[in-house]
Design an enzyme around this catalytic site. Sequence first.
Site, mmCIF file in Angstrom:
data_model
loop_
_atom_site.group_PDB
_atom_site.id
_atom_site.type_symbol
_atom_site.label_atom_id
_atom_site.label_comp_id
_atom_site.label_asym_id
_atom_site.label_seq_id
_atom_site.Cartn_x
_atom_site.Cartn_y
_atom_site.Cartn_z
ATOM 1 C CB CYS A 131 -0.879 -0.024 1.236
ATOM 2 S SG CYS A 131 -1.821 1.465 1.438
ATOM 3 N N GLY A 248 2.392 -10.310 -15.750
ATOM 4 C CA GLY A 248 2.688 -10.411 -17.172
ATOM 5 C C GLY A 248 2.046 -11.549 -17.923
HETATM 6 C C1 FMN Z 1 -3.406 0.051 -13.170
HETATM 7 C C2 FMN Z 1 -3.112 -1.000 -12.143
HETATM 8 C C3 FMN Z 1 -3.808 -0.994 -10.937
HETATM 9 C C4 FMN Z 1 -3.550 -1.954 -9.961
HETATM 10 N N1 FMN Z 1 -4.241 -1.913 -8.794
HETATM 11 C C5 FMN Z 1 -3.994 -2.846 -7.827
HETATM 12 C C6 FMN Z 1 -4.709 -2.848 -6.601
HETATM 13 O O1 FMN Z 1 -5.609 -2.041 -6.374
HETATM 14 N N2 FMN Z 1 -4.386 -3.791 -5.662
HETATM 15 C C7 FMN Z 1 -3.416 -4.743 -5.868
HETATM 16 O O2 FMN Z 1 -3.183 -5.577 -5.005
HETATM 17 N N3 FMN Z 1 -2.746 -4.772 -7.047
HETATM 18 C C8 FMN Z 1 -2.998 -3.850 -8.014
HETATM 19 N N4 FMN Z 1 -2.299 -3.899 -9.201
HETATM 20 C C9 FMN Z 1 -1.295 -4.956 -9.409
HETATM 21 C C10 FMN Z 1 -1.868 -6.122 -10.218
HETATM 22 O O3 FMN Z 1 -2.946 -6.744 -9.553
HETATM 23 C C11 FMN Z 1 -0.801 -7.190 -10.527
HETATM 24 O O4 FMN Z 1 -0.338 -7.749 -9.311
HETATM 25 C C12 FMN Z 1 0.403 -6.654 -11.263
HETATM 26 O O5 FMN Z 1 0.021 -5.656 -12.185
HETATM 27 C C13 FMN Z 1 1.159 -7.762 -11.999
HETATM 28 O O6 FMN Z 1 0.344 -8.431 -12.927
HETATM 29 P P1 FMN Z 1 0.254 -8.040 -14.496
HETATM 30 O O7 FMN Z 1 1.631 -7.933 -15.007
HETATM 31 O O8 FMN Z 1 -0.562 -9.132 -15.125
HETATM 32 O O9 FMN Z 1 -0.452 -6.715 -14.544
HETATM 33 C C14 FMN Z 1 -2.567 -2.957 -10.193
HETATM 34 C C15 FMN Z 1 -1.884 -2.949 -11.420
HETATM 35 C C16 FMN Z 1 -2.132 -2.001 -12.385
HETATM 36 C C17 FMN Z 1 -1.365 -2.037 -13.661
#
Ligand code: FMN
Lengths: 319, 303
Positions: A131, A248
């Site tokens: 956070c 990813g």
């Molecule tokens: C725009 C955005 C908002 C996100 N908001 C949160 C969130 O509110 N809480 C959380 O635990 N992770 C949040 N994440 C992290 C994602 O849940 C994830 O763990 C991270 O992006 C890696 O996965 P990905 O590469 O598939 O996006 C956010 C990511 C992005 C890009």
Amino acid sequence: MTTDMRTRLAGLELPNPVMAAAGCAGTGRELAQFFDIARIGAVVTKSVMLEPRAGRPAPRVAEAPSGMLSAIGLQGPGIEVFLQRDLPWLLSRGGRAVASVAGAGAGEYAELARRLSAAEGVEMIEVNLSCPNPAGGGLDFADDPAEAARVVHAVRSHTRSDIPVFAKLAADVPDLVALARACVDARADGLSLINSVRAMAVDPRTLRPAVAGGVGGLSGPAIRPIAVASVYRVHAALPEVPLIGMGGVRTGVDALELLAAGASAVGVGTVTFSDPSACVRILRELEELLEERGADRVADVVGAAHRPVGAPIGAVLGR
Amino acid sequence: MSDNGPVQTRSPVLTVRRVDAYYAITVVAPQIAERFRSGQFLSVAVGGEQSSMLLRRPFAIHDVKPDYGGTVEFLFAVRGPGTAWLAERRQRDLLDVVGPLGRPFPLPRDPVNCMLAGGGSGAAPLFPLAHALRRRGCRVDFVLGAASADRVFSAISARRIAETTTFTTDDGSFGVRGRVTDALERAMDDARSDVVYACGPMPMLRTVAAVAARQGVPVQVAVEETMACGTGICMSCVIPVVGEDGITRMVRACVDGPVFRGERVRFDDVGTIPFDALGAPGWKARGEDSADSAGGVADREAG
Ligand SMILES: Cc1cc2nc3c(=O)[nH]c(=O)nc-3n(C[C@H](O)[C@H](O)[C@H](O)COP(=O)(O)O)c2cc1C
Ligand SMILES: Cc1cc2nc3c(=O)[nH]c(=O)nc-3n(C[C@H](O)[C@H](O)[C@H](O)COP(=O)(O)OP(=O)(O)OC[C@H]3O[C@@H](n4cnc5c(N)ncnc54)[C@H](O)[C@@H]3O)c2cc1C
Ligand code: FES
């Protein structure tokens, strides 16, 4: 032969292992324009906080090679609106809701957990330990095992016992395995790995940081190898602890990779922005891959990458 | 999933044309064409399926035609790698398109005099708007401006649709030297405009909104903010907007806009979180935990 796509995360059984990751599925409403959200394993909500929160100033995102940088600052309407508007909507569409929570201290997390437990329909609580409001003398929960454990313990103590609590960790911490262990010792039922990775870009025109927060979170395919390594290491150290792997994932192959590294379910995040139907496409692709490999159940491939060198794939797949 | 929401299609390219400093791409996308209302935009995936460019590029829909079951045209300037890739598309290539996105321009019930003000590529959404207004019997006048003559958008079609057209260029190479907003007040007087519609860079919109306010004329603006998803999920595109209840909220330009009532947008505060915005640090006097605005390298960002 069809593969049994059901997967278990602590006490929770999901019809399939593909989840929409926190902050990348809105409240489900936006994605529901593109596919039936009841089809995916679960929707993880954007991290809910106690109060409404306006987030960070713009620019909040920038494109990065095979990914993006973001600094949204957890903008959201607060738990009141979540319980009154967002959660009922998600449930009315047959969506399985995992509530992600974020707070400024253990007390806030506990209060959120208590109210979410009292609501009908929350299947799991995911504790976002990364956070942006650091408590405890400026320490990031995400970096400090003792802080993280305190938060997890507070959440577990205030959550209905039949609702699993997962701690979501970032990979760029001094000692990921120690952090994971501290969360499990504080009675986390499982772990979500990984959150976005601290990173930065400078705008070549303004020579200022490309996102207003300075440092942002890198997400998307660029961080996938980091996610795979994180899941692999934590699964090796804590093989009994269920993991949700994310970072990813763009295709079914990527999802399979995380399962093999040790995840029992897979979160799809950033790729949803570029392909709004990514979750169901990845689910379809994963199902095909598992069938091709003759897996009877998803569990057959979970942790497969840890098998001894030279072991035949059939042994992993239980044949 | 729904009948009027956006759809994702793999659309064949029908034509790619050069139009002065811009490229115009027409794709076959019947579902998008059918749902489209002026002011809405689409977003295009660039670079191919395994591209390292992950984010879609948003473009205003410039024209919709019934040809080939329904075609959609957008115009763009080459600004970076994504638009450079798009400029290289050829007939029959497939484009992954999501649309129509966003809220359209509200149309007046009665046939009134409408002033349409566009800056650079921001003029794009004003053309289907002009046609829709004409169909309702409205008078349409244009003020179009750009840096130079080759960047004035679709001057010829503007002349065809509108009662009067005023062109401005920063370098004076076409029309009046100066900015759109320099010519606007005069053009509004001449046309006895009852309402203004505007699209262009934020500073232009801010001035247009001020001019309209001075004249006591309602104004609708279509904004361009950096967008990661275009579908309302990511919260990357927010701007401060005052709601009917007088409360400022950080609202999403992609789904709550891109069209807003000019007087509702807090142009001076775009790029910031106004202290009185819902959920801003200190909002509702929440005590000390307002470390957010400090930003800073120590903070981890998780969404
Ligand atoms: C725009 C955005 C908002 C996100 N908001 C949160 C969130 O509110 N809480 C959380 O635990 N992770 C949040 N994440 C992290 C994602 O849940 C994830 O763990 C991270 O992006 C890696 O996965 P990905 O590469 O598939 O996006 C956010 C990511 C992005 C890009
Ligand atoms: C609602 C909307 C409608 C638009 N309509 C048009 C149009 O009709 N014609 C046109 O020429 N341009 C339009 N733009 C701007 C256009 O989206 C950008 O020029 C384009 O995305 C640049 O991509 P790039 O890869 O060439 O540049 P890069 O600078 O490399 O892009 C990198 C990232 O920044 C984003 N970005 C860059 N410039 C802008 C911008 N001005 N606004 C928003 N995001 C940006 C891109 O989407 C991408 O995610 C519109 C933007 C929005 C938000
Ligand atoms: S671009 Fe994602 S919410 Fe607007």
